[in-house]
Design a protein around this motif. Sequence first.
Motif, short mmCIF file in Angstrom:
data_model
loop_
_atom_site.label_atom_id
_atom_site.label_comp_id
_atom_site.label_asym_id
_atom_site.label_seq_id
_atom_site.Cartn_x
_atom_site.Cartn_y
_atom_site.Cartn_z
N GLU B 138 -16.86 -84.85 28.27
CA GLU B 138 -16.86 -84.66 26.73
C GLU B 138 -18.17 -83.72 26.46
O GLU B 138 -19.14 -84.04 27.35
CB GLU B 138 -16.97 -85.97 25.95
N SER B 139 -18.48 -83.09 25.52
CA SER B 139 -19.54 -82.27 25.27
C SER B 139 -20.35 -82.80 24.07
O SER B 139 -19.92 -82.83 23.06
CB SER B 139 -19.18 -80.75 25.11
N PHE B 140 -21.64 -82.87 24.09
CA PHE B 140 -22.82 -83.22 22.99
C PHE B 140 -23.89 -82.30 23.42
O PHE B 140 -24.16 -82.04 24.46
CB PHE B 140 -23.21 -84.54 23.15
N GLY B 141 -24.52 -82.06 22.22
CA GLY B 141 -25.61 -80.96 22.24
C GLY B 141 -26.04 -80.39 20.90
O GLY B 141 -25.60 -80.77 20.01
N SER B 142 -27.08 -79.60 21.13
CA SER B 142 -27.53 -79.00 19.86
C SER B 142 -28.19 -77.39 20.48
O SER B 142 -28.34 -77.35 21.46
CB SER B 142 -28.59 -79.50 19.39
N LEU B 143 -28.02 -76.68 19.34
CA LEU B 143 -28.52 -75.42 19.59
C LEU B 143 -29.48 -74.96 18.35
O LEU B 143 -28.96 -75.08 17.09
CB LEU B 143 -27.70 -74.20 19.70
N SER B 144 -30.82 -74.91 18.58
CA SER B 144 -31.68 -74.25 17.43
C SER B 144 -32.38 -73.03 17.64
O SER B 144 -32.66 -72.72 18.69
CB SER B 144 -32.76 -75.65 17.32
N LEU B 145 -32.60 -72.29 16.57
CA LEU B 145 -33.08 -71.25 16.64
C LEU B 145 -34.08 -71.08 15.39
O LEU B 145 -33.81 -71.27 14.23
CB LEU B 145 -32.10 -70.12 16.30
N ARG B 146 -35.46 -70.97 15.61
CA ARG B 146 -36.38 -70.61 14.59
C ARG B 146 -37.13 -69.21 14.52
O ARG B 146 -37.13 -68.71 15.78
CB ARG B 146 -37.51 -71.94 14.88
N ARG B 147 -37.14 -68.76 13.40
CA ARG B 147 -37.85 -67.43 13.27
C ARG B 147 -39.17 -67.83 12.46
O ARG B 147 -39.02 -68.35 11.36
CB ARG B 147 -36.93 -66.58 12.38
N GLU B 148 -40.24 -67.74 12.91
CA GLU B 148 -41.39 -68.15 12.41
C GLU B 148 -42.58 -67.06 12.26
O GLU B 148 -42.60 -66.19 13.10
CB GLU B 148 -42.15 -69.12 13.43
N HIS B 149 -43.05 -66.97 11.26
CA HIS B 149 -43.78 -65.88 10.36
C HIS B 149 -45.07 -66.69 9.80
O HIS B 149 -44.89 -67.55 9.21
CB HIS B 149 -43.37 -65.05 9.56
N GLU B 150 -46.30 -66.39 10.64
CA GLU B 150 -47.67 -66.88 9.88
C GLU B 150 -48.72 -65.96 9.48
O GLU B 150 -48.82 -64.87 10.49
CB GLU B 150 -47.92 -67.86 11.01
N LEU B 151 -49.27 -66.32 8.35
CA LEU B 151 -50.48 -65.39 8.19
C LEU B 151 -51.77 -66.45 8.05
O LEU B 151 -51.66 -67.55 7.20
CB LEU B 151 -50.36 -64.80 6.89
N LEU B 152 -52.84 -66.25 8.36
CA LEU B 152 -54.10 -66.92 8.12
C LEU B 152 -54.86 -66.02 7.53
O LEU B 152 -55.22 -64.96 8.18
CB LEU B 152 -54.70 -67.73 9.42
N ALA B 153 -55.79 -66.38 6.69
CA ALA B 153 -56.88 -65.33 6.21
C ALA B 153 -58.14 -66.34 5.74
O ALA B 153 -57.92 -67.37 5.33
CB ALA B 153 -56.48 -64.57 5.10
N ASN B 154 -59.24 -65.81 5.43
CA ASN B 154 -60.46 -66.42 4.76
C ASN B 154 -61.26 -65.55 4.03
O ASN B 154 -61.18 -64.36 4.09
CB ASN B 154 -61.29 -67.30 5.83
N SER B 155 -62.29 -66.11 3.42
CA SER B 155 -62.72 -65.52 2.35
C SER B 155 -63.82 -64.54 2.99
O SER B 155 -64.69 -63.84 2.36
CB SER B 155 -63.49 -66.14 1.40
N PHE B 156 -64.10 -64.89 4.29
CA PHE B 156 -64.96 -63.62 5.25
C PHE B 156 -64.46 -62.41 5.38
O PHE B 156 -64.88 -61.38 5.87
CB PHE B 156 -65.50 -64.34 6.43
N GLY B 157 -63.12 -62.37 5.10
CA GLY B 157 -62.29 -61.08 5.13
C GLY B 157 -61.29 -61.32 6.54
O GLY B 157 -60.82 -60.11 6.94
N SER B 158 -61.60 -62.25 7.47
CA SER B 158 -60.68 -62.25 8.54
C SER B 158 -59.43 -62.63 8.37
O SER B 158 -59.17 -63.49 7.28
CB SER B 158 -61.37 -63.14 9.45
N LYS B 159 -58.71 -61.90 9.20
CA LYS B 159 -56.92 -62.14 8.71
C LYS B 159 -56.24 -62.26 10.14
O LYS B 159 -56.63 -61.47 10.90
CB LYS B 159 -56.62 -61.26 7.69
#
Lengths: 482, 437
Positions: B138-159
């Motif tokens: 018998e079969s048990f299991g899982s398949l997961s797929l994540r698509r991740e996007h991230e943006l970081l920024a600060n008030s010094f202007g770095s991004k």
Amino acid sequence: MKEFGLYALDILSSKKVTYGDIRIISTKDQNIVIRNGQAEFNSKRSSLGFGIRVFYDGAWGFAASYDLSKKSIGRIAEKAIGIAKESSRYKKSKVVLSPYDACDTADFVSPYKLNPFDISEEEKLALLIGASLSMKTDPKILYGISNASFREEDKLFMSTHGQEIRQRFVQTGAGITAIAFHEGEVAKRSYPASFGGDFRNAGWEFVKELDLQGKGPVIAGEAVELLTAPGVPHTNTTLVLEGSQLALQIHESCGHPTELDRVLGFERTLAGTSFLTLDKLYDLKYGSDIVNITSDATNTAALGGFAYDDEGIPAQCSFLVKDGLFVGYQTSRETAPVIGQCSNGCMRADGYHNIPLIRMTSINLLPGEHSFESIISEVEDGFYFALNKSWSIDDKRLNFQFGCEIAWEIKKGKLGKIFKNPSYTGITPEFWGSCDAIGSAEHYRIWGIPNCGKGEPSQTARVSHGASFARFRNVEVGVSQW
Amino acid sequence: MVKERLNGIAREILSASDADFTRVSISLSETDLTRFANSEIHQNVSQENIGIGIELAYGSKHGFTTLDYPDPELIKSEIKALKALVIAGKDDPEFCAARGENHEYSEKYDEETASLGPKSMADIAGGIIARTNKAGQESFGSLSLRREHELLANSFGSKAFSEATVVELVTIPVKNERTTYNEFFSHRISDYSEEALLAAPLSRMDLYKNFSDLKRGKYTVLLEEIAVSDIIRFFNYMVSSGRMLHEKQSAFYGNMGKEITGKNLTLHDDHTDPRTVGKPYDSELNTKERIVLIENGVAKNVALNEKYSKLLGMKNNGHSVMGGQNTMCGNLRLETGDAPKDEIISGIENGLLITRFHYTNVLDMRKTIFTGMTRDGMYIIKDGKLTGTGNNLRFTINILDAFKNIKALGKELVCIGGVSVPCLKIEDFNFTGETRF
């Protein structure tokens, strides 16, 4: 919000789904941590979104988004239906849902007196800073930490069965922890429970009732004493468990194994299965005759209390263990028909973005007849363990091992000196079978656990456990010396 | 398009804040998950989530808020509320407003993987089910797929902007309630092979024909990569944070520069390892350095950021998480040995091969005391061969002591959930209990 809900249900009905529901949830959280009188962490979180669940051709589909607009609702509804259609290609047999008497509308607000989000920051910080500093009683106290957490959640549930259920929860938790350090040894004591304290469906009044500042010096003193205390020896002996540790014992060894989705293998990949297989129902002696355990969502002041679950089923109270016999599971509309029953209302989801799973409500060990003095006085030689430090249990919920913050020896019916690093281990039905005394109703308290993990994607549920204290004979303690 | 959208939200936040320092993190993720049990799909879900973190500092007072809903009016009101919260708070003399640098990283975003839909995912699950059933299981299991996007920024202007895809697959074949296990982790679906995933777990089911009741005690064990990754992940949690070192909670406290494990153990944190999905910068936008935590058994370094590098008098290595609040390693790699797994097995006269642990947890952080259970594959090794299986056992170990007893490290490096490890042969591995019922 209702407008969005009706829009979703119109789409689902037009696509001829067998059943569909939408949950629109708005949540506010605040977490404050004070360390040695300084605010280390004071963060807020706001969340809003919706999840649509459809039952189509005997299979489930679920999709969720933070984008609460009509355009997005249409897209997500189509996605949920598409997922259900794909799932149905790989179903051996079509799922049958248990029937229920659907209410039309309901409006519920959990009990509270003072909404913590209406309390000024100054008042919250003053109480917590006072509690934190109250533990700085000895140079060996490295950190006096106080914390409080608040949540306000508004949930609208609407289904193709015509239900419209609004529930509003105000939840509060708080606690203190003293960490002592000397010559390489670290010791920790917490109040009223470890890992953030105690939690309840309540407001700011709950934090004030805890008297954190008053208890600070007591636990700080115990933390210092633990630094030089002897370790609990490896032996089999009589063990008395304090309420918050007993609550976690109930959680791990009764709460999780009675979840019917685990029993049916739905959680095998991560959380595991259960030793309480279907053939054990009404047949297995789970504990001694004095062990009675209920699943009770009807106490709405408890963290696991509510009016309706996330399938629109009313809150209920049912026995899981009666007079020591295993008699019930926590169920859902999908799983209950497998045992010829209707759902007892245990489906809840973590936020809008997750699918409901069977989650504990308030799983309670009903009180016995003993006072604390009488339960100790009948012990010739043993230990009293308090507050959890570590937990681990196997994938069928049989072999468990817990670490606690502190132990007191019991000699000739009296509490004696303090011991450090207490741990105990056992096999679930043997352990509960050895329970020969339970504290009385006046010592009974519902403990809130805000971080019960289960499911994929990972979900965190807020659950609770009623417990006083209890005594167990011939338990293996001091499992590993360190 | 996603990048521009996240940039727009960041600009809104930065322009709405009048703080001395503002830091923004915005993560947008889509997660699809297909779970199967009893050889059929029983759960199939899709989530779209956004998380917006805003940190404001006025002088050395600072505070943090998160929103999961990008409404411009809500953002403005939350910034106002956070400002009031910060100003009501106390000064934090240890606060650091990190300038950081600009970064962009999309190497681990795979278009083919990102475009997988419910049909493809159901078919992958269906393939595993069919092959498992064909083997009479018998079969048990899982398949997961994540698509991740991230943006970081600060008030010094770095991004900084990053995106990644992550695929994880788990399979548990079951026969008469006996289980085996395997899993797959990558940023691209083209690395996946149904044959490679299922070959070992399906064939090992036959070993259950010879089942023994195992008792507690000390055993020579061969920990497979999945089990090793669990220990390394907890070990990381217990020792590698600069914050924990500063707070005297880490086992590295008082032991930096000293030999704490066997000489054959070297542990890196290396975001450049091609198997991981690590980014080349941290949450303060500082460049992440490859660091060695333990070198030939000697404690060498910990994860540091601006704040904890100053407090500890050590060089910042770009491992900040949660803004500047904490530090953590996220791309661990345990260096390999030179022996193939089969060769290590053939060198064990009496021992156990362990695939996976369950519900592992820390009993004493400072002393690295650790417990857990075995599950889904507890195999007996006799005279250099896998000869049968046994009941699950509970271990309680001091990890540092166990690392002194490593007698062989596998030649192959496998990435499990972002941690790259070889298999390990460890002697005197301490089991303190057994499952029975």
